[in-house]
Design a protein around this motif. Structure first.
Motif, PDB file in Angstrom:
ATOM      1  N   GLU A 141      -2.613   4.444   5.705  1.00 41.04           N
ATOM      2  CA  GLU A 141      -1.232   4.836   6.565  1.00 41.04           C
ATOM      3  C   GLU A 141      -1.910   5.427   7.819  1.00 41.04           C
ATOM      4  O   GLU A 141      -1.297   5.146   8.934  1.00 41.04           O
ATOM      5  CB  GLU A 141      -0.660   5.868   5.784  1.00 41.04           C
ATOM      6  N   ASN A 171       7.021   1.856   6.367  1.00 44.85           N
ATOM      7  CA  ASN A 171       6.761   0.844   5.406  1.00 44.85           C
ATOM      8  C   ASN A 171       7.648  -0.141   5.097  1.00 44.85           C
ATOM      9  O   ASN A 171       7.659  -0.798   4.048  1.00 44.85           O
ATOM     10  CB  ASN A 171       6.354   1.584   4.008  1.00 44.85           C
ATOM     11  N   SER A 172       8.676  -0.119   5.679  1.00 41.84           N
ATOM     12  CA  SER A 172       9.980  -1.250   5.419  1.00 41.84           C
ATOM     13  C   SER A 172       9.335  -2.520   5.338  1.00 41.84           C
ATOM     14  O   SER A 172      10.071  -3.327   4.809  1.00 41.84           O
ATOM     15  CB  SER A 172      11.087  -0.902   6.468  1.00 41.84           C
ATOM     16  N   GLY A 173       8.463  -3.003   6.255  1.00 43.06           N
ATOM     17  CA  GLY A 173       8.092  -4.428   6.053  1.00 43.06           C
ATOM     18  C   GLY A 173       7.168  -4.873   4.834  1.00 43.06           C
ATOM     19  O   GLY A 173       7.229  -6.081   4.611  1.00 43.06           O
ATOM     20  N   TYR A 174       6.636  -3.811   4.156  1.00 39.68           N
ATOM     21  CA  TYR A 174       5.982  -4.351   2.868  1.00 39.68           C
ATOM     22  C   TYR A 174       6.256  -3.368   1.812  1.00 39.68           C
ATOM     23  O   TYR A 174       5.367  -2.954   1.059  1.00 39.68           O
ATOM     24  CB  TYR A 174       4.523  -4.128   3.341  1.00 39.68           C
ATOM     25  N   PHE A 175       7.458  -2.737   1.758  1.00 40.18           N
ATOM     26  CA  PHE A 175       7.880  -1.851   0.704  1.00 40.18           C
ATOM     27  C   PHE A 175       7.777  -2.463  -0.599  1.00 40.18           C
ATOM     28  O   PHE A 175       7.610  -1.735  -1.321  1.00 40.18           O
ATOM     29  CB  PHE A 175       9.182  -1.109   0.934  1.00 40.18           C
ATOM     30  N   ASP A 176       8.170  -3.594  -0.706  1.00 46.17           N
ATOM     31  CA  ASP A 176       8.057  -4.626  -1.886  1.00 46.17           C
ATOM     32  C   ASP A 176       6.728  -4.538  -2.591  1.00 46.17           C
ATOM     33  O   ASP A 176       6.440  -4.764  -3.747  1.00 46.17           O
ATOM     34  CB  ASP A 176       8.844  -5.813  -1.698  1.00 46.17           C
ATOM     35  N   PHE A 177       5.699  -4.372  -1.769  1.00 43.41           N
ATOM     36  CA  PHE A 177       4.436  -4.547  -2.286  1.00 43.41           C
ATOM     37  C   PHE A 177       4.145  -3.380  -3.306  1.00 43.41           C
ATOM     38  O   PHE A 177       3.423  -3.661  -4.206  1.00 43.41           O
ATOM     39  CB  PHE A 177       3.738  -4.456  -1.206  1.00 43.41           C
ATOM     40  N   ARG A 193       3.509  -2.833  -8.116  1.00 40.13           N
ATOM     41  CA  ARG A 193       2.289  -2.193  -8.444  1.00 40.13           C
ATOM     42  C   ARG A 193       2.446  -0.874  -9.404  1.00 40.13           C
ATOM     43  O   ARG A 193       3.559  -0.229  -8.998  1.00 40.13           O
ATOM     44  CB  ARG A 193       1.358  -1.692  -7.209  1.00 40.13           C
ATOM     45  N   ASP A 214      10.612  -1.846  13.162  1.00 39.52           N
ATOM     46  CA  ASP A 214       9.788  -2.815  13.481  1.00 39.52           C
ATOM     47  C   ASP A 214       8.518  -2.083  14.328  1.00 39.52           C
ATOM     48  O   ASP A 214       8.931  -1.493  15.315  1.00 39.52           O
ATOM     49  CB  ASP A 214      10.234  -3.908  14.362  1.00 39.52           C
ATOM     50  N   SER A 248      14.848  -0.947  -1.335  1.00 39.31           N
ATOM     51  CA  SER A 248      14.050  -2.328  -0.998  1.00 39.31           C
ATOM     52  C   SER A 248      15.271  -3.193  -0.308  1.00 39.31           C
ATOM     53  O   SER A 248      14.981  -4.010   0.501  1.00 39.31           O
ATOM     54  CB  SER A 248      13.686  -2.849  -2.170  1.00 39.31           C
ATOM     55  N   ARG A 251      15.472  -5.016   3.684  1.00 34.43           N
ATOM     56  CA  ARG A 251      15.406  -6.674   3.990  1.00 34.43           C
ATOM     57  C   ARG A 251      16.556  -7.176   4.706  1.00 34.43           C
ATOM     58  O   ARG A 251      16.545  -8.115   5.230  1.00 34.43           O
ATOM     59  CB  ARG A 251      15.687  -7.290   2.502  1.00 34.43           C
TER      60      ARG A 251
END
Length: 494
Positions: free
Chosen positions: A268, A333-339, A343, A410, A487, A491
């Motif tokens: 972060e 972290n909205s761009g890669y929250f699904d990552f 996990r 963004d 999530s 999107r």
């Protein structure tokens, strides 16, 4: 070629999937710019009266000449945060069969046509022709105004070079703070009066065209400086390699002691210094550490009910990054929250890592505020009590409110006039942040004294730190419960 590039830029905007939103944003920002410029013009019309009220017994022209340097210091700061660089457009044009010099000249010229370039002209033109022209004639007014405007335009070209050269390095941060401290702090603390040192230059400009000529020459030199730097570094491979190596070895070793949560806190931190918007928040947090200098030695806040204002100042200074960065808790972290959704314990470790990062920087802010001891021991006690309250209570409140319908964002866009990720919760958040400390502090301060109120805040903060795990689990479980809804909202198209 100029009109061809303008046509291509128009087609790029028109074909964008977010064209309608971009138009609405452009209209809103244009209206806001016109409104602010009209306020500046009105301030220019009444500038003589304003100066006469502020400094009685002194000539307004002499006062303005002494204060112009502080206008340029303010301009340096707002240009640093507001002025955009033409880098993205440069990368999109370098591969075309167009002369590199022509591309850079067009982009630099395009950057000049902005509201920032006319601020000095709008603000000081009325004063020049209503006050200076009366004493020194129209020629004196034009000469003085030209010197002021050319220096302002020099800052434009200098900032294009400075931000591209130093914005992402420690040297740039040091220079910005040096300008702020030596420029404004020197006069505020009585070290030396910078305004008196440069006032003769502007006074001379009223009777001679030499300062105006000097200003025009520095403006040309500033343009050549920016042009030469962009020309010598305008290579796609250089830009790519610079982006790869610029942030190497920026890890914080302290975080590695906290397992996966610490690794995510470290990640972060790297993302904060890598992206423009988060890096701007970090810079603003550092600048706001000077917030106390406006209150702590002001006689109006030493006695009576206003002395309780110091509590809000302490909360703000020791928790400024927590407040600014934490209000957009998951939007970063909205761009890669699904990552993290895919996990095991990914969401839990993400939240814990953010807690760790916010607490660490809040502690750093407290340590950096220790020099306020110069104003008295009670201010150090205020900062210590408010830091404990922030670490034990306020952080959970901020995160809880920030988790109410988070929105995508963004990271590559600037922070100024950018409302991505901001919702109703961010506007309402200020209410509990201002009320909560006083709910604990005021009863004890009014019944006993200020130190009893600080003890109550510090004690409650310590209790919150001791029960940190169950309190943090409230927000962790809230994210886990609504993770799919969050999530889905991330999107959405920006």
């Amino acid at each position: 070629m100029l009109f061809e590039l303008i046509r291509l830029e128009f087609l790029k905007s028109f074909r964008s999937t977010s064209f309608a939103k971009s138009v609405m944003v452009a209209i809103f920002l244009g209206f806001l710019a016109l409104m602010l410029l009209s306020y500046l013009f009105m301030a220019g019309l009444f500038l003589n009266r304003i100066l006469a009220e502020l400094v009685e017994g002194q000539g307004t022209t002499v006062t303005l000449n002494s204060g112009l340097i502080f206008f340029f210091l303010v301009e340096f700061m707002y240009r640093y945060f507001l002025q955009k660089l033409p880098v993205i457009e440069l990368e999109s044009l370098l591969h075309l069969p167009i002369s590199k010099k022509r591309i850079i000249n067009i982009l630099l010229g395009r950057s000049f046509f902005s509201a920032l370039s006319v601020v000095a002209l709008i603000l000081f033109t009325p004063f020049a022709f209503t006050e200076i022209a009366v004493q020194y004639g129209v020629a004196g007014a034009i000469s003085w105004l030209g010197a002021v405007v050319f220096i302002s335009w020099t800052l434009h070209w200098f900032m294009l070079w400075f931000k591209q050269r130093f914005e992402d390095s420690l040297i740039g941060v040091v220079i910005v703070f040096a300008v702020l401290v030596l420029g404004g702090g020197s006069t505020y603390l009585g070290w030396f009066n910078l305004g008196e040192l440069v006032a003769p230059f502007f006074t001379f400009a009223m009777s001679s065209f030499i300062p105006m000529a000097v200003g025009s020459i520095t403006c040309v030199v500033g343009y050549y400086l920016a042009f030469s730097y962009y020309l010598n570094n305008a290579y796609l491979e250089d830009l790519a390699s610079e982006e790869e190596v610029r942030f190497v070895n920026q890890s914080v070793g302290f975080f590695s002691r906290f397992g996966m949560a610490g690794e995510l806190a470290n990640l972060e931190w790297k993302l904060i210094i890598r992206h423009k918007k988060s890096r701007t928040f970090l810079m603003l947090s550092a600048i706001f550490l000077l917030y106390g200098t406006f209150f702590y030695d002001n006689p109006a806040y030493q006695e009576g009910p206003m002395r309780h204002m110091f509590i809000f100042v302490g909360v703000f200074i020791t928790g400024v990054f927590m407040i600014q960065y934490g209000q957009l808790f998951l939007s970063w972290n909205s761009g890669y929250f699904d990552f993290f959704l895919g996990r095991k314990d990914g969401i839990e470790n993400l939240i814990k890592g953010k807690y760790l990062l916010l607490l660490s920087i809040s502690f750093l802010c407290f340590m950096l505020s220790i020099p306020y001891l110069y104003f008295g021991w009670k201010f150090l006690l205020i900062h210590f009590a408010t830091f404990l309250f922030n670490a034990g209570i306020m952080i959970h409140m901020i995160i809880y409110l920030a988790l109410w319908k988070p929105k995508p964002m963004d990271l590559n866009k600037g922070a100024m006039f950018n409302y991505e990720g901001v919702g109703a919760a961010q506007f309402l958040m200020i209410i509990p942040m201002m009320i909560a400390p006083y709910v604990i502090y005021l009863p004890f301060a009014l019944l006993f004294n200020m130190y009893a109120g600080l003890a109550a805040m510090g004690t409650l903060g310590v209790v919150g730190i001791l029960f940190f795990k169950p309190l943090s689990n409230i927000n962790i479980n809230r994210v886990l419960k609504h993770r799919y809804e969050i999530s889905s909202s991330f999107r959405q198209e920006l």
